[in-house]
Design a protein around this motif. Structure first.
Motif, PDB file in Angstrom:
ATOM      1  N   UNK A 148       0.892  -1.176   0.108  1.00 31.24           N
ATOM      2  CA  UNK A 148      -0.162  -0.081   0.031  1.00 31.24           C
ATOM      3  C   UNK A 148       0.767   1.335   0.064  1.00 31.24           C
ATOM      4  N   UNK A 149       1.949   1.216   0.611  1.00 28.01           N
ATOM      5  CA  UNK A 149       2.916   2.325   0.471  1.00 28.01           C
ATOM      6  C   UNK A 149       3.409   2.847  -0.637  1.00 28.01           C
ATOM      7  N   UNK A 150       3.476   2.014  -1.726  1.00 27.62           N
ATOM      8  CA  UNK A 150       4.137   2.239  -3.093  1.00 27.62           C
ATOM      9  C   UNK A 150       2.841   2.772  -3.774  1.00 27.62           C
ATOM     10  N   UNK A 151       1.787   2.148  -3.603  1.00 24.39           N
ATOM     11  CA  UNK A 151       0.567   2.412  -4.360  1.00 24.39           C
ATOM     12  C   UNK A 151       0.083   3.963  -3.997  1.00 24.39           C
ATOM     13  N   UNK A 152      -0.075   3.995  -2.738  1.00 23.29           N
ATOM     14  CA  UNK A 152      -0.306   5.385  -1.861  1.00 23.29           C
ATOM     15  C   UNK A 152       0.720   6.671  -2.517  1.00 23.29           C
ATOM     16  N   UNK A 153       1.808   6.356  -2.777  1.00 24.37           N
ATOM     17  CA  UNK A 153       2.860   7.427  -3.103  1.00 24.37           C
ATOM     18  C   UNK A 153       2.503   7.740  -4.417  1.00 24.37           C
ATOM     19  N   UNK A 154       2.387   6.688  -5.215  1.00 26.09           N
ATOM     20  CA  UNK A 154       2.289   7.183  -6.541  1.00 26.09           C
ATOM     21  C   UNK A 154       0.838   7.918  -6.771  1.00 26.09           C
TER      22      UNK A 154
END
Length: 506
Positions: free
Chosen positions: A157-163
Motif C-alpha cells: 500500500x505504501x508504493x501505491x499510495x505514494x504514486x
C-alpha cells in the motif's frame, strides 16, 4: 503544488530530453510533495532526500554530456521496503529488522541505479508482505489518498499510495498473492505482476519463494512498461530467473494506445466474478469489456473450476514457505535482539524466543504457526502436499483457458477500499481481498491491474485485471494500454484527477 508531479513518468522523461526540466528540479518537486502530504498518507518509511538529489544531479550531468543511461534517466522512483538497498534501511515493515541497513542492493535496485533513476526512499508495507491493507506494518498504517480513512491495499500500500498521492511518479512493489495489483485497484493506479522469473528476486526479502515477484507501480500503462524494461531480464544471481530476453513491452504499450484490439480474444473468467463482488465493481468491469469490444476485441466466457480452491491452496503454500523463510530471523546474526526478563543466563533459544515474540506482529505469528503446522510430520502430505497438487490443477486451468482466449479478464479486487480497522480482526475477510489475484501467483502468469472507474456506491476506484500466458507480458501491456486510452477518453482525463483527498497539498 508543482505541475511536475502531476505528469506521467514518460512525460517527465520527455521533459528531461527536451531540456524543459531537470532531474534535480523534478526530484525536489516530489520531495516537497512528500514533505507536504506524507504526514497524512504515511506512504514512506524512509525518505532519502540527500541521496535522491545527489543522484538527480548526476543524471543532469550525464544528460549534459550526452551520456544518458536509459529513457527514464533522471526520473525519480520509490522502492518498497522489502527490497535490499545498500546504505538505506530495509525493515520489511517489521520491528525485527528495525534499523537494519543492507550491505548490498537487490538486483532490481541496482538496475534502477544503473538506469539513472534517483531513489526517493522506501515505502511502507504490511510486515514481511503479510496483509492486504498495509495495516499490519509495525510502523503504522498507510492511508488511501482517495479517502484517508480507508486502506490503500496491501501488502504494498505504501508504493501505491505514494504514486496515487503524487509523491512519486514510479514505484516498485512485490506481488505474492496480489500485493501490487490489489493496491493498484483500490488507489486508482496501475500495477503489474510480471511472469514469475521474468524479474530478479535477488535481494528481495522472501516471504514465499515460489510466489514472490517484483513489479512496477505507476499511473499509466506505458510508465509500467518503461519501468518493467529497466528492472526485467535474466539475472544469474537468481536461480529462478528465466534466461531469455523480455518481449517488447514498451512497443506493446504504444501499439495498444492506438486503440485497436481487432482479433484479440478476451476470456472472462466465470469463477472470478459474481457473488461476493461489489455491484459497482462489476458494473465498471462490464463497461470496460464493452469498451474493448468497441475496439474490435472478441469476448468468450471461460471456466477455470480449480480457481475456487485457489484461496485455500495459497493459504497453505504461502505460510509454509514463509515459516521456513522467517526462521533466519533468530536474533543471532542481525536484527532485533531481546533478552528475556528474569533469566540470569539466557540460552540462545531463550533469546530467540524473546526476540521473535517482540519483533514479529500478530499476522506474521499467525502465518508462521499455520505454515509450521502444515509442514509438520503427519500433516505435510495432507495439507502442503495436497495444496501443491491443486496448484497444478490451477495451472492446467490456465493452459486450457489460454487455448480459447489471448488474455483473461476479471475484476482485480472484489470491493473498493474498506475503512481502516474494518477487517483488522477478521483474517478470513481480509484474505478474501486477494480472491481474484491469487491464481496468477500460483501459476506464475503475468497480470496487470488498471483503473476501471469509480464504483457508484462510494465513488472509490475499482480495478480490472488482465492476465496473459507465462512469458507473454507484452499482451497485458497491449490490452491494458488500449483499455486505458478508451477509459481516459470516456472520463475526460486520468482517473486520479478526480481524487478528492490531498488537494492543494492538504
Amino acid at each position: 503544488m508543482s505541475d511536475l508531479i502531476r505528469k506521467s513518468a514518460s512525460d517527465l522523461a520527455d521533459g528531461l530530453a527536451t531540456g524543459a526540466t531537470t532531474s534535480v528540479e523534478l526530484t525536489q518537486a516530489h520531495l516537497d510533495r512528500i514533505a507536504a502530504v506524507d504526514g497524512a498518507v504515511h506512504a514512506f518509511l524512509h525518505v532519502d532526500a540527500e541521496g535522491a538529489l545527489a543522484q538527480a544531479a548526476a543524471a543532469d550531468e550525464r544528460r549534459a554530456e550526452g551520456a544518458t543511461r536509459s529513457a527514464l534517466d533522471g526520473v525519480p522512483v520509490a522502492v518498497k521496503d522489502v527490497l535490499a538497498t545498500e546504505g538505506l534501511p530495509t525493515t520489511c515493515g517489521s520491528k525485527i529488522l528495525q534499523g537494519w541497513v543492507p550491505p548490498y542492493d537487490a538486483t532490481v535496485v541496482r538496475r534502477l541505479k544503473d538506469a539513472g533513476l534517483p531513489i526517493l526512499g522506501k515505502t511502507n508495507m504490511d510486515e514481511f508482505a503479510m496483509g492486504s491493507s498495509t495495516e499490519h506494518s509495525a510502523y503504522g498504517p498507510t492511508h488511501n489518498p482517495w479517502d484517508l480513512d480507508r486502506i490503500p491495499g496491501g501488502s504494498g500500500g505504501g508504493s501505491a499510495a505514494a504514486v496515487a498521492a503524487f509523491e512519486a511518479p514510479l514505484a516498485l512493489g512485490t506481488d505474492t498473492g496480489g500485493s501490487i495489483r490489489q493496491p493498484g485497484a483500490v488507489t486508482g493506479t496501475v500495477g503489474v505482476k510480471p511472469t514469475y522469473g521474468g524479474v530478479s528476486r535477488y535481494g528481495l526479502v522472501a516471504m514465499a519463494n515460489s510466489l514472490d515477484q517484483v513489479g512496477p507501480v505507476t499511473r499509466t500503462v506505458l510508465d509500467s512498461a518503461l519501468l518493467h524494461e529497466v528492472i526485467g531480464g535474466h539475472d544469474p544471481l537468481d536461480s529462478t530467473s528465466i534466461d531469455r530476453p523480455l518481449p517488447g513491452l514498451v512497443a506493446a504499450a504504444r501499439q495498444g494506445a492506438a486503440g485497436d484490439l481487432s482479433g484479440v480474444r478476451l476470456g472472462v473468467v466465470k469463477e472470478l466474478s459474481g457473488e461476493g463482488y461489489q455491484a459497482g465493481v462489476l458494473a465498471r468491469f462490464q463497461e470496460s469489456i464493452d469498451l474493448m469490444v468497441g475496439l474490435g476485441a472478441e469476448v468468450v466466457e471461460v471456466e477455470c473450476p480449480s480457481f475456487v480452491h485457489a484461496l485455500a491452496t495459497y493459504y497453505l503454500i504461502m505460510p509454509s514457505e514463509a515459516s521456513s523463510n522467517l526462521a533466519k530471523f533468530d536474533a543471532m546474526r542481525y536484527g532485533l535482539r531481546v533478552l528475556p526478563d528474569g533469566v540470569d543466563s539466557p540460552s540462545a533459544e531463550d533469546v530467540m524466543r524473546a526476540s521473535r515474540d517482540a519483533g514479529f506482529g500478530d499476522e506474521v505469528k499467525r502465518r508462521i504457526i499455520l505454515g509450521t503446522y502444515a509442514l509438520s510430520s503427519g500433516y505435510y502430505d495432507a495439507f502442503y502436499g495436497q495444496a501443491q497438487k491443486v496448484r497444478t490443477l490451477i495451472t492446467r486451468d490456465f493452459d486450457a483457458a489460454f487455448e480459447r482466449a489471448d488474455v483473461l479478464l476479471s475484476p482485480t479486487a472484489p470491493t473498493t477500499a474498506f475503512k481502516l480497522g474494518e477487517k483488522l480482526d477478521d483474517p478470513i475477510a481480509m484474505y478474501l481481498n486477494d480472491l481474484a489475484t491469487i491464481p496468477a501467483n500460483l501459476s506464475g502468469v503475468p497480470g496487470i491491474s488498471l483503473p476501471s472507474g469509480l464504483a457508484d456506491e462510494d465513488g472509490l476506484p475499482a480495478g480490472i485485471q488482465v492476465l496473459a500466458p507465462a512469458l507473454a507480458d507484452d499482451r497485458v501491456y497491449r490490452v491494458g494500454a488500449a483499455l486505458e486510452t478508451a477509459l481516459t477518453e470516456k472520463w475526460g482525463g486520468p482517473l486520479l484527477d478526480r481524487a478528492p483527498a490531498l488537494e492543494g497539498g492538504q
